[in-house]
Design an enzyme around this catalytic site. Structure first.
Site, PDB file in Angstrom:
ATOM      1  N   GLU A  59     -19.506  -2.306  27.355  1.00 57.33           N
ATOM      2  CA  GLU A  59     -19.344  -3.692  26.930  1.00 57.33           C
ATOM      3  C   GLU A  59     -20.510  -4.525  27.456  1.00 57.33           C
ATOM      4  OE1 GLU A  59     -16.880  -5.008  25.135  1.00 57.33           O
ATOM      5  OE2 GLU A  59     -15.173  -3.617  25.325  1.00 57.33           O
ATOM      6  N   HIS A  95     -20.360  -2.416  22.689  1.00 60.17           N
ATOM      7  CA  HIS A  95     -19.445  -3.502  22.333  1.00 60.17           C
ATOM      8  C   HIS A  95     -19.973  -4.822  22.897  1.00 60.17           C
ATOM      9  CE1 HIS A  95     -15.881  -0.684  21.809  1.00 60.17           C
ATOM     10  NE2 HIS A  95     -16.607   0.047  22.639  1.00 60.17           N
ATOM     11  N   ASP A 130     -18.504  -6.227  16.596  1.00 64.34           N
ATOM     12  CA  ASP A 130     -19.399  -6.169  17.751  1.00 64.34           C
ATOM     13  C   ASP A 130     -20.239  -4.894  17.754  1.00 64.34           C
ATOM     14  OD1 ASP A 130     -16.829  -4.893  18.259  1.00 64.34           O
ATOM     15  OD2 ASP A 130     -17.433  -4.681  20.351  1.00 64.34           O
TER      16      ASP A 130
HETATM   17 ZN   LIG Z   1     -15.668  -3.542  20.658  1.00 66.55          ZN
END
Ligand SMILES: [Zn+2]
Length: 183
Positions: free
Chosen positions: A124, A42, A170
């Site tokens: 992330e 992400h 993303d």
């Molecule tokens: Zn995401």
């Protein structure tokens, strides 16, 4: 770096001291016996396009103040998390032990299966869809993927956009998949 039995990342030495564990309440147990087969990449930045501030940690710890930024009013009520965040300089924060289910994927599907949170690890990268990611982020991501693949029966590394098409974009066009060594 190494992973504990529960899937907590711990430092391997002074050179890798930039690993922190900041537990998020936004997690729960994976379904019994569910193998971890997928890594989901992400991006996030809070406020959008700004790096290095406390917004991401605050969001994952349910303490984002809606009045702190106009964008925050729309997301402060979310209950989300990821297992890992890799900052622009490669520093890493773990929010959820890999053995637990983090809440990162939302409505999603992968190879005929739904609820990807059940079977995945969420990472992330601090960034945006359009802005080139830092070398330090690729290096740390690749090092983390090695550890995860040693521990879990991971068969794919994918993007959030790939498991939630039309809803998520993303890690975006800026993410260079060719730099990921273990797909
Ligand atoms: Zn995401």
């Amino acid at each position: 770096m190494r992973l504990t039995a529960d899937g907590l990342l711990v430092e391997g030495g002074a050179a890798e001291s930039s690993v922190r564990y900041v537990p998020s309440p936004n997690c729960d147990a994976r379904p019994a016996g569910m193998p971890i087969e997928l890594v989901v990449v992400h991006n996030i930045s809070l406020p959008p396009g700004e790096f290095g501030g406390p917004g991401i940690v605050d969001l994952f710890l349910n303490r984002l103040r809606p009045e702190a930024h106009p964008y925050y009013a729309g997301i402060a009520q979310l209950r989300v998390s990821a297992h890992f965040l890799i900052r622009r300089d490669g520093a890493m924060i773990q929010f959820v032990a890999c053995a637990q289910r983090a809440w990162h994927a939302g409505v999603s599907h992968w190879r005929g299966r739904e609820r990807c949170n059940d079977l995945s690890i969420g990472i992330e990268l601090e960034g945006t869809d359009e802005m080139a990611y830092e070398d330090a982020q690729y290096a740390r991501l690749n090092a983390l993927l090695v550890l995860l693949k040693e521990r879990y029966p991971i068969v794919a590394v994918t993007g959030h956009a790939d498991i939630a098409p039309g809803r998520k974009t993303d890690p975006g066009q800026a993410f260079e998949w060719s730099r990921i060594k273990y797909q």
